[in-house]
Design an enzyme around this catalytic site. Structure first.
Site, short mmCIF file in Angstrom:
data_model
loop_
_atom_site.label_atom_id
_atom_site.label_comp_id
_atom_site.label_asym_id
_atom_site.label_seq_id
_atom_site.Cartn_x
_atom_site.Cartn_y
_atom_site.Cartn_z
N GLY A 229 17.73 46.12 61.35
CA GLY A 229 17.21 46.99 60.07
C GLY A 229 15.96 47.51 60.44
O GLY A 229 15.57 47.80 61.66
N SER A 230 15.37 47.86 59.30
CA SER A 230 13.85 48.74 59.52
C SER A 230 12.97 47.71 59.91
O SER A 230 12.76 46.58 60.04
CB SER A 230 13.54 49.04 58.26
OG SER A 230 13.28 48.12 57.42
N GLU A 251 16.50 43.61 65.76
CA GLU A 251 16.79 44.99 66.32
C GLU A 251 16.32 46.01 65.40
O GLU A 251 17.01 46.03 64.08
CB GLU A 251 18.56 45.19 66.58
CG GLU A 251 18.97 44.20 67.46
CD GLU A 251 18.29 44.46 68.83
OE1 GLU A 251 17.81 45.41 69.07
OE2 GLU A 251 18.35 43.45 69.96
N CYS A 285 20.32 54.37 64.61
CA CYS A 285 19.00 53.91 65.02
C CYS A 285 18.67 54.46 66.55
O CYS A 285 17.67 54.72 66.76
CB CYS A 285 19.10 52.26 65.51
SG CYS A 285 20.53 51.94 66.32
P1 NAP Z 1 16.48 47.54 55.99
O1 NAP Z 1 16.05 48.14 54.61
O2 NAP Z 1 15.32 46.84 56.41
O3 NAP Z 1 17.81 46.57 55.46
C1 NAP Z 1 18.46 45.70 56.55
C2 NAP Z 1 18.93 44.51 55.73
O4 NAP Z 1 17.89 43.71 55.35
C3 NAP Z 1 19.67 44.81 54.59
O5 NAP Z 1 20.79 43.71 54.51
C4 NAP Z 1 18.61 44.48 53.46
O6 NAP Z 1 19.29 44.18 52.27
C5 NAP Z 1 17.93 43.31 54.13
N1 NAP Z 1 16.66 43.24 53.59
C6 NAP Z 1 15.79 43.85 52.73
N2 NAP Z 1 14.65 43.45 52.53
C7 NAP Z 1 14.75 42.29 53.22
C8 NAP Z 1 13.78 41.16 52.97
N3 NAP Z 1 12.55 41.19 52.60
N4 NAP Z 1 14.12 40.00 53.64
C9 NAP Z 1 15.41 39.73 54.20
N5 NAP Z 1 16.28 40.55 54.17
C10 NAP Z 1 15.98 41.89 53.54
O7 NAP Z 1 17.32 48.71 56.82
P2 NAP Z 1 18.37 49.63 56.31
O8 NAP Z 1 17.84 50.80 55.64
O9 NAP Z 1 19.45 48.94 55.79
O10 NAP Z 1 18.82 50.16 57.92
C11 NAP Z 1 18.19 51.11 58.52
C12 NAP Z 1 17.29 50.63 59.62
O11 NAP Z 1 17.96 49.98 60.46
C13 NAP Z 1 16.72 51.89 60.37
O12 NAP Z 1 15.16 51.54 60.55
C14 NAP Z 1 17.42 51.83 61.70
O13 NAP Z 1 16.68 52.36 62.99
C15 NAP Z 1 17.57 50.33 61.71
N6 NAP Z 1 18.67 50.12 62.54
C16 NAP Z 1 18.46 49.39 63.98
C17 NAP Z 1 19.42 49.26 64.95
C18 NAP Z 1 19.14 48.54 66.21
O14 NAP Z 1 20.06 48.08 66.69
N7 NAP Z 1 18.08 48.93 66.50
C19 NAP Z 1 20.72 49.45 64.39
C20 NAP Z 1 21.01 50.04 63.13
C21 NAP Z 1 19.98 50.29 62.22
P3 NAP Z 1 19.52 45.52 51.15
O15 NAP Z 1 20.60 46.21 52.03
O16 NAP Z 1 19.66 45.00 49.89
O17 NAP Z 1 18.20 46.36 51.19
#
Ligand code: NAP
Length: 500
Positions: A229-230, A251, A285
């Site tokens: 995630g982010s 990641e 990502c």
């Molecule tokens: P995100 O907002 O960080 O959310 C990822 C996951 O974490 C979701 O299931 C989210 O729940 C959960 N989450 C949110 N706050 C949390 C907390 N405080 N504690 C634990 N879990 C929590 O990211 P996203 O918007 O879904 O995805 C986009 C990001 O992922 C981008 O930055 C992208 O670059 C990155 N990404 C990285 C890769 C890699 O392999 N490097 C691959 C794909 C994506 P909710 O859904 O309810 O918010």
């Protein structure tokens, strides 16, 4: 095992159950706002029950021979092949990307299930010589225990498979929370694993938002958190897991770069840029959100990228002629739109896009025009921050060395690429681009599951998904010494004498 209605439940200890307080949330098609499903909003209590179920199942699962665990993954892959088209269509409705890409997402999960299924007959350790006679020295892998898996929405079945398949083959049990925007496809993965014979309690699924994820991270009986995630959420997870010294595999985000050298094949380069910058509406990502172009070909590349961006057709991902689907939600649309002002304030030139697309039916969804910024200062926010939308920044440079320096000058380190015909420069780029992935004469996307996936710097914490590298996330190493000398021998102390 598919639940018949569009109202779904958590899966805990082999039972389908509502959340403990009855809370729910809705999932809608981002292209038109159509309601697709209702899911439980899980509480801390639900997470606690899921962790207990995973712990209870752990001993039986870790003692099942790994080749048999692998057979369940093989079976799941076969079921997924049969359902590939249905899954892809459902995914397009759930998160917007076009069918060709959602088919690829499902294929990636199939590949990962087969690959990790095969690891059931490998999971290699080492056998090394002992320094003492009549003694054997070897290493083997132990499962870590209960794994908390938290995933994003942009690869709704592929990324969960990157977490669940290696966790399971290594003998761990799992509590899985998918993204709130894409629970349907994540549920399908778990349903398929159950159909393939996964025993009760081995995977437990709790739906919900950030606080549900945080409850997993902070639960004292979770041994490892695997997260994609982010970067901001990754930092919170690191802090939340620190209290119990949990293992954490992250990641995170990227600010990926394509370098176009003066000798590049420009047809290839432009196609690579357009695919990497605008595929999945820039929500990968590994999306190419920076393009560093040699000044001798800058104008030509800029002109051709803008032309290609303006020809892209926006629409529902299920329609055959759609090139670009919607972005995931209103929050993300607002964030992308906010970078218009930021880019202007940074002095960049908006070459095309920079606004919502609202013609006809597009007004009902979260559509944003493919956007190209020119003359971007490498230090500008649009060249430094992850926007996660169909937006790319063109940066002009005067030399290969400058291109590498600019490419490396971000806080992220996921994917990079260079277009050049000069083999020496290609090898220098492979050595000097400080990213987890580098492509030569290809865009920044297109990773295959048999190699490590992840990045340097702010993109993670040194772990990798996929390939055999993933096995190091989901196992603990154990060293074994077997002494068959009949004596107590002392390593580093006993002096050995050999007769001539
Ligand atoms: P995100 O907002 O960080 O959310 C990822 C996951 O974490 C979701 O299931 C989210 O729940 C959960 N989450 C949110 N706050 C949390 C907390 N405080 N504690 C634990 N879990 C929590 O990211 P996203 O918007 O879904 O995805 C986009 C990001 O992922 C981008 O930055 C992208 O670059 C990155 N990404 C990285 C890769 C890699 O392999 N490097 C691959 C794909 C994506 P909710 O859904 O309810 O918010």
């Amino acid at each position: 095992m598919t639940v018949a209605t569009a109202t779904y439940q958590n899966y805990i200890g082999g039972e389908w159950v509502d959340s403990s307080d009855g809370g729910t949330f809705e999932v809608k098609d981002p292209a038109n706002g159509e309601l697709l499903a209702v899911f439980p909003e899980s509480t801390k209590e639900d997470v606690d029950r899921a962790v207990k179920a995973a712990r209870a199942a752990f001993d039986k699962w870790r003692l099942m021979p790994a080749p048999h665990r692998g057979e369940i993954l093989f079976k799941a892959a076969e079921i997924m092949i049969e359902r590939k088209e249905d899954l892809a269509r459902e995914m397009t409705r759930e998160m917007g990307k076009v069918l060709a890409e959602t088919r690829g997402d499902v294929q990636e999960a199939i590949d990962m299930l087969y690959y990790m299924g095969g690891e059931g007959r490998r999971l290699f350790g080492e056998v090394v010589p002992s320094e003492l006679p009549d003694k054997m020295a070897l290493s083997t892998r132990l499962p870590v225990g209960v794994v908390g898996a938290i995933t994003p929405w942009n690869f709704p079945i592929a990324i969960p498979s990157w977490k669940l398949a290696p966790a399971l083959i290594c003998g761990n049990t799992v509590v899985f929370k998918p993204a709130e925007d894409t629970p349907i496809l994540s549920l399908r993965l778990v349903e398929i694993l159950l159909e393939a014979g996964l025993p009760k309690g081995v995977v437990n699924m709790v739906f919900g938002h950030g606080p549900t994820g945080a409850a997993i991270v902070e639960h004292p009986d979770v041994d490892l958190v695997t997260f994609t995630g982010s970067t901001d959420t990754g930092k919170k997870i690191t802090k939340g897991a620190a209290e119990d010294l949990k293992r954490v595999s992250l990641e995170l985000g990227g600010k990926n770069v394509i370098i176009v050298h003066e000798d590049a094949d420009l047809d290839l380069a432009v196609e690579g840029i357009v695919w990497s910058a605008f595929g999945t509406s820039g929500q990968r990502c590994t999306a190419a959100s920076r393009v560093v172009i040699h000044e001798k070909v800058y104008d030509e590349v800029a002109r051709r990228v803008v032309e290609a961006a303006e020809q892209m057709k926006l629409g529902h991902g299920l329609e055959d002629d759609t090139d670009l689907g919607p972005v995931i939600n209103q929050r993300q649309l607002d964030k992308i739109a906010s970078f218009r002002e930021i880019g202007e304030a940074d002095g960049a030139t908006l070459l095309t896009g920079g606004e919502r697309a609202t013609d006809g039916d597009l007004a009902d969804g979260f559509f944003y025009k493919p956007t190209v910024w020119g003359d971007v200062n490498p230090k500008a926010r649009i060249a430094q921050e992850e926007i996660f939308g169909p937006v790319t920044a063109l940066i002009k440079v005067g030399s290969f060395e400058e291109a590498i320096a600019v490419a490396n000058d971000t806080s992220y380190g996921l994917s990079s690429s260079i277009f050049t015909k000069d083999v020496n420069l290609a090898f220098k780029a492979m050595r000097d681009l400080y990213t987890g992935i580098t492509y030569i004469n290809a865009g920044t996307t297109g990773a295959e599951i048999q190699l490590p996936f992840g990045g340097t710097k702010g993109t993670g914490n040194g772990h990798r998904d996929a390939g055999t590298a993933a096995l190091d996330v989901y196992t603990e190493w154990k060293a074994l010494y077997i002494d068959f000398s009949g004596k107590i021998q002392k390593a580093q102390i006993d002096e050995l004498k050999f007769d001539a």
